[in-house]
Design a protein around this motif. Structure first.
Motif, PDB file in Angstrom:
ATOM      1  N   TYR A 286     -10.514  11.673   2.453  1.00  0.00           N
ATOM      2  CA  TYR A 286     -11.749  11.480   1.689  1.00  0.00           C
ATOM      3  C   TYR A 286     -12.152  12.703   0.873  1.00  0.00           C
ATOM      4  CZ  TYR A 286     -12.468  13.236   6.370  1.00  0.00           C
ATOM      5  OH  TYR A 286     -12.287  13.916   7.553  1.00  0.00           O
ATOM      6  N   SER A 287     -11.558  13.866   1.158  1.00  0.00           N
ATOM      7  CA  SER A 287     -11.996  15.060   0.440  1.00  0.00           C
ATOM      8  C   SER A 287     -10.855  15.944  -0.044  1.00  0.00           C
ATOM      9  CB  SER A 287     -12.947  15.883   1.321  1.00  0.00           C
ATOM     10  OG  SER A 287     -12.329  16.250   2.544  1.00  0.00           O
ATOM     11  N   ILE A 288      -9.611  15.465   0.040  1.00  0.00           N
ATOM     12  CA  ILE A 288      -8.477  16.232  -0.498  1.00  0.00           C
ATOM     13  C   ILE A 288      -8.447  16.023  -2.001  1.00  0.00           C
ATOM     14  CG2 ILE A 288      -5.978  16.538  -0.495  1.00  0.00           C
ATOM     15  CD1 ILE A 288      -5.999  15.376   2.375  1.00  0.00           C
ATOM     16  N   ASP A 289      -8.717  17.074  -2.731  1.00  0.00           N
ATOM     17  CA  ASP A 289      -8.896  16.939  -4.176  1.00  0.00           C
ATOM     18  C   ASP A 289      -7.652  17.389  -4.944  1.00  0.00           C
ATOM     19  OD1 ASP A 289     -10.256  16.265  -6.489  1.00  0.00           O
ATOM     20  OD2 ASP A 289     -11.146  18.263  -6.723  1.00  0.00           O
ATOM     21  N   THR A 290      -6.527  16.725  -4.648  1.00  0.00           N
ATOM     22  CA  THR A 290      -5.304  16.981  -5.408  1.00  0.00           C
ATOM     23  C   THR A 290      -4.966  15.741  -6.221  1.00  0.00           C
ATOM     24  OG1 THR A 290      -3.853  16.149  -3.652  1.00  0.00           O
ATOM     25  CG2 THR A 290      -4.437  18.501  -3.577  1.00  0.00           C
ATOM     26  N   PRO A 291      -4.323  15.891  -7.371  1.00  0.00           N
ATOM     27  CA  PRO A 291      -3.973  14.704  -8.179  1.00  0.00           C
ATOM     28  C   PRO A 291      -3.142  13.691  -7.400  1.00  0.00           C
ATOM     29  CG  PRO A 291      -3.691  16.705  -9.477  1.00  0.00           C
ATOM     30  CD  PRO A 291      -3.980  17.151  -8.069  1.00  0.00           C
ATOM     31  N   ALA A 292      -2.181  14.176  -6.601  1.00  0.00           N
ATOM     32  CA  ALA A 292      -1.301  13.266  -5.855  1.00  0.00           C
ATOM     33  C   ALA A 292      -2.104  12.438  -4.861  1.00  0.00           C
ATOM     34  CB  ALA A 292      -0.210  14.050  -5.140  1.00  0.00           C
ATOM     35  N   ASN A 293      -3.021  13.079  -4.126  1.00  0.00           N
ATOM     36  CA  ASN A 293      -3.807  12.345  -3.136  1.00  0.00           C
ATOM     37  C   ASN A 293      -4.801  11.399  -3.809  1.00  0.00           C
ATOM     38  OD1 ASN A 293      -4.637  11.962  -0.222  1.00  0.00           O
ATOM     39  ND2 ASN A 293      -6.593  12.594  -1.116  1.00  0.00           N
ATOM     40  N   ARG A 294      -5.464  11.866  -4.859  1.00  0.00           N
ATOM     41  CA  ARG A 294      -6.436  11.004  -5.538  1.00  0.00           C
ATOM     42  C   ARG A 294      -5.766   9.742  -6.076  1.00  0.00           C
ATOM     43  NH1 ARG A 294      -8.187  15.809  -8.071  1.00  0.00           N
ATOM     44  NH2 ARG A 294      -7.322  15.049 -10.047  1.00  0.00           N
ATOM     45  N   LYS A 295      -4.593   9.905  -6.667  1.00  0.00           N
ATOM     46  CA  LYS A 295      -3.858   8.752  -7.208  1.00  0.00           C
ATOM     47  C   LYS A 295      -3.477   7.781  -6.096  1.00  0.00           C
ATOM     48  CE  LYS A 295       0.385   7.567  -9.706  1.00  0.00           C
ATOM     49  NZ  LYS A 295       1.646   8.110 -10.312  1.00  0.00           N
ATOM     50  N   PHE A 296      -2.981   8.332  -4.989  1.00  0.00           N
ATOM     51  CA  PHE A 296      -2.552   7.490  -3.869  1.00  0.00           C
ATOM     52  C   PHE A 296      -3.732   6.743  -3.258  1.00  0.00           C
ATOM     53  CE2 PHE A 296      -1.844   7.099   0.772  1.00  0.00           C
ATOM     54  CZ  PHE A 296      -0.792   6.207   0.746  1.00  0.00           C
ATOM     55  N   VAL A 297      -4.825   7.446  -3.011  1.00  0.00           N
ATOM     56  CA  VAL A 297      -6.003   6.824  -2.397  1.00  0.00           C
ATOM     57  C   VAL A 297      -6.536   5.709  -3.282  1.00  0.00           C
ATOM     58  CG1 VAL A 297      -8.399   7.192  -1.698  1.00  0.00           C
ATOM     59  CG2 VAL A 297      -6.642   8.840  -1.029  1.00  0.00           C
ATOM     60  N   ALA A 298      -6.623   5.957  -4.589  1.00  0.00           N
ATOM     61  CA  ALA A 298      -7.144   4.941  -5.514  1.00  0.00           C
ATOM     62  C   ALA A 298      -6.259   3.702  -5.526  1.00  0.00           C
ATOM     63  CB  ALA A 298      -7.254   5.531  -6.923  1.00  0.00           C
ATOM     64  N   ALA A 299      -4.939   3.897  -5.574  1.00  0.00           N
ATOM     65  CA  ALA A 299      -4.015   2.759  -5.597  1.00  0.00           C
ATOM     66  C   ALA A 299      -4.063   1.985  -4.286  1.00  0.00           C
ATOM     67  CB  ALA A 299      -2.592   3.254  -5.872  1.00  0.00           C
ATOM     68  N   TYR A 300      -4.149   2.699  -3.182  1.00  0.00           N
ATOM     69  CA  TYR A 300      -4.184   2.058  -1.862  1.00  0.00           C
ATOM     70  C   TYR A 300      -5.468   1.241  -1.697  1.00  0.00           C
ATOM     71  CZ  TYR A 300      -3.368   1.581   3.180  1.00  0.00           C
ATOM     72  OH  TYR A 300      -3.151   1.087   4.438  1.00  0.00           O
ATOM     73  N   GLU A 301      -6.595   1.825  -2.079  1.00  0.00           N
ATOM     74  CA  GLU A 301      -7.872   1.117  -1.946  1.00  0.00           C
ATOM     75  C   GLU A 301      -7.920  -0.104  -2.843  1.00  0.00           C
ATOM     76  OE1 GLU A 301     -10.676   4.280  -2.693  1.00  0.00           O
ATOM     77  OE2 GLU A 301     -11.014   4.585  -0.534  1.00  0.00           O
ATOM     78  N   THR A 302      -7.332   0.000  -4.037  1.00  0.00           N
ATOM     79  CA  THR A 302      -7.289  -1.146  -4.953  1.00  0.00           C
ATOM     80  C   THR A 302      -6.455  -2.278  -4.367  1.00  0.00           C
ATOM     81  OG1 THR A 302      -7.568   0.260  -6.902  1.00  0.00           O
ATOM     82  CG2 THR A 302      -6.584  -1.915  -7.253  1.00  0.00           C
ATOM     83  N   LYS A 303      -5.334  -1.926  -3.756  1.00  0.00           N
ATOM     84  CA  LYS A 303      -4.412  -2.946  -3.238  1.00  0.00           C
ATOM     85  C   LYS A 303      -4.911  -3.583  -1.948  1.00  0.00           C
ATOM     86  CE  LYS A 303       0.518  -3.673  -2.225  1.00  0.00           C
ATOM     87  NZ  LYS A 303       0.709  -4.686  -3.277  1.00  0.00           N
ATOM     88  N   TYR A 304      -5.470  -2.762  -1.040  1.00  0.00           N
ATOM     89  CA  TYR A 304      -5.782  -3.254   0.304  1.00  0.00           C
ATOM     90  C   TYR A 304      -7.274  -3.310   0.629  1.00  0.00           C
ATOM     91  CZ  TYR A 304      -0.784  -2.619   1.063  1.00  0.00           C
ATOM     92  OH  TYR A 304       0.585  -2.704   0.960  1.00  0.00           O
ATOM     93  N   HIS A 305      -8.115  -2.829  -0.283  1.00  0.00           N
ATOM     94  CA  HIS A 305      -9.565  -2.798  -0.027  1.00  0.00           C
ATOM     95  C   HIS A 305      -9.865  -2.087   1.297  1.00  0.00           C
ATOM     96  CE1 HIS A 305      -9.864  -5.516  -3.422  1.00  0.00           C
ATOM     97  NE2 HIS A 305      -9.017  -6.329  -2.823  1.00  0.00           N
ATOM     98  N   ASP A 306      -9.156  -1.018   1.514  1.00  0.00           N
ATOM     99  CA  ASP A 306      -9.289  -0.219   2.735  1.00  0.00           C
ATOM    100  C   ASP A 306      -8.855   1.197   2.389  1.00  0.00           C
ATOM    101  OD1 ASP A 306      -9.715   0.470   5.360  1.00  0.00           O
ATOM    102  OD2 ASP A 306      -7.967  -0.568   6.167  1.00  0.00           O
ATOM    103  N   TYR A 307      -9.177   2.136   3.245  1.00  0.00           N
ATOM    104  CA  TYR A 307      -8.775   3.518   2.993  1.00  0.00           C
ATOM    105  C   TYR A 307      -7.455   3.810   3.701  1.00  0.00           C
ATOM    106  CZ  TYR A 307     -10.919   4.242   7.600  1.00  0.00           C
ATOM    107  OH  TYR A 307     -11.258   4.159   8.933  1.00  0.00           O
ATOM    108  N   PRO A 308      -6.684   4.788   3.206  1.00  0.00           N
ATOM    109  CA  PRO A 308      -5.391   5.087   3.826  1.00  0.00           C
ATOM    110  C   PRO A 308      -5.540   5.922   5.088  1.00  0.00           C
ATOM    111  CG  PRO A 308      -5.773   6.567   1.994  1.00  0.00           C
ATOM    112  CD  PRO A 308      -6.933   5.595   2.006  1.00  0.00           C
ATOM    113  N   ARG A 309      -4.564   5.801   5.949  1.00  0.00           N
ATOM    114  CA  ARG A 309      -4.434   6.651   7.122  1.00  0.00           C
ATOM    115  C   ARG A 309      -3.155   7.483   6.979  1.00  0.00           C
ATOM    116  NH1 ARG A 309      -7.702   2.011   7.099  1.00  0.00           N
ATOM    117  NH2 ARG A 309      -8.856   1.784   9.068  1.00  0.00           N
TER     118      ARG A 309
END
Length: 405
Positions: A286-309
């Motif tokens: 929720y607070s890792i502010d790197t481009p790689a993590n932001r991109k992954f989190v956004a794509a994961y939330e869009t696909k699964y309507h949930d946050y990644p673990r």
């Protein structure tokens, strides 16, 4: 005569139809690379549900981009019931029955070791996604087995410097009594004693995985009067340990260093009961502010309507590693794949990683920080990412540990 000709035509059509279907199937198979995946989905759903989401997301991305050298990837997944015997049986079924080109997966250390041995005996490429045991790339390592996640040694080595900073002399340890827990504790004792020779270990509490008697364990730890505790419990056992320890006041004025506890899979279920001030490895997505993590989190939330673990990251990175390995090898041949993975670089949500030629271990790292509670939820604070390459033993030490390929 006409009747006979009609019968012959119908018979010919009847015989040709299955042949045409078979040819279509063969043609489709020629355009697909089948990959076998094995894991303990029923036994460890908290981690492996998100993990499966992760590799499915990567699979969709790879295939949407055209696949590998014009071929789509297909994953055939099986459950091993968390049992090494079932693991080998399922691997055999996938390789001989489903005719998969390679294997990936594994969660528990014992099932991971069983798969690694199968890969060695059958000369099948295997990417161990999650099993943390050091043996999988060292004592029992082989040319066909690679591992993605940072090993037990690596994660313990990330925590030991933080343990030393505590300046505590009397330590207790609590862990699940199987390969992963035993290895983690042995490594922690060895590395901590090397860094702080006056340290004492005053209590060892080991319980079968999934069967922690939290009352008895916390009482035994309290009786030993340690200054600090090293914890390796996870999942449901971690929840029992934390709740019982909170109830009995075990953690008051005692420092705790804990593997995996900062992972959302295990921290989130504790809610407001989450421990405060523990030094942990984890994933504060929720607070890792790197481009790689932001991109992954956004794509994961869009696909699964949930946050990644963490499992989501592992699953995604495992499938992407396989895709990059196949591209580099330009083949599904096990020997060519094994060669291609040596020095292979892969982009992951944690940043770029490399599969080391020395021992087939990736340089994926982990986040180390301190637990806290915010808005009724456990979080990680004051964290930093530790590159896996920085916590590996020397090449000379690895050479001594590493079995011959």
């Amino acid at each position: 005569m006409t009747t006979r000709v009609g019968s012959l035509l119908r018979l010919t059509a009847f015989m040709v139809a299955p042949l045409a279907t078979a040819l279509v199937s063969v043609g489709a198979a020629a355009q697909t690379i089948k990959i076998g995946e094995i894991n303990s989905y029923k036994a460890q759903p908290a981690f492996l549900g998100p993990y499966k989401n992760g590799w499915n997301m990567a699979l969709d991305e790879v295939n949407a981009a055209g696949g590998i050298n014009g071929k789509k990837l297909e994953v055939v997944s099986r459950d091993d019931n968390g049992n090494p015997g079932d693991t080998v049986r399922v691997a055999q079924e996938l390789v001989t029955g489903e005719q998969v080109s390679l294997l990936f997966g594994g969660f528990l250390s014992n099932t991971g070791l069983a798969l690694a041995d199968y890969a060695k005996q059958r000369k099948v490429f295997f990417l161990a996604a999650e099993p943390l045991t050091d043996k999988i790339v060292w004592q029992d390592g082989n040319k066909y087995t690679y591992r993605l996640r940072p090993s037990t040694y690596m994660q313990v080595a990330m925590l030991v410097p933080e343990a030393v900073k505590l300046h505590k002399k009397r330590w207790a340890v609590v862990y699940p009594n199987y390969e992963y827990g035993q290895s983690a504790v042995a490594t922690f004792k060895r590395l901590l004693k090397a860094a702080q020779p006056d340290v004492e270990f005053v209590a060892d509490q080991a319980a079968p995985l999934g069967k922690l008697d939290a009352g008895a364990v916390t009482q035994a730890l309290a009786d030993a009067k340690p200054d600090a505790i090293f914890n390796v419990e996870f999942g449901a056992d971690l929840g029992k340990f934390v709740r019982e320890g909170n109830t009995r006041g075990l953690f008051k004025d005692i420092s705790v260093v804990s593997l995996l506890t900062g992972e959302p899979e295990y921290l989130d279920p504790l809610g407001s009961e989450a421990p405060v001030g523990w030094i942990v490895t984890g994933y504060p997505w929720y607070s890792i502010d790197t481009p790689a993590n932001r991109k992954f989190v956004a794509a994961y939330e869009t696909k699964y309507h949930d946050y990644p673990r963490v499992g989501s990251v592992v699953g995604y990175s495992a499938l992407m590693s396989i895709a990059d390995g196949l591209k580099k090898a330009k083949s599904t041949d096990p020997d060519k794949l094994a060669a291609a993975f040596k020095g292979l670089s892969v982009d992951t949500p944690f940043g770029p990683i490399t599969y080391r030629a020395q021992d087939n271990q990736s340089t994926m790292g982990a986040y180390v920080g301190t637990t806290a509670v915010k808005d009724g939820k456990g979080i990680m604070t004051n964290y930093r990412y530790i590159d896996g390459a920085s916590v590996q033993p020397s090449d000379a030490e690895v050479a001594k540990l590493r079995a011959a390929d």
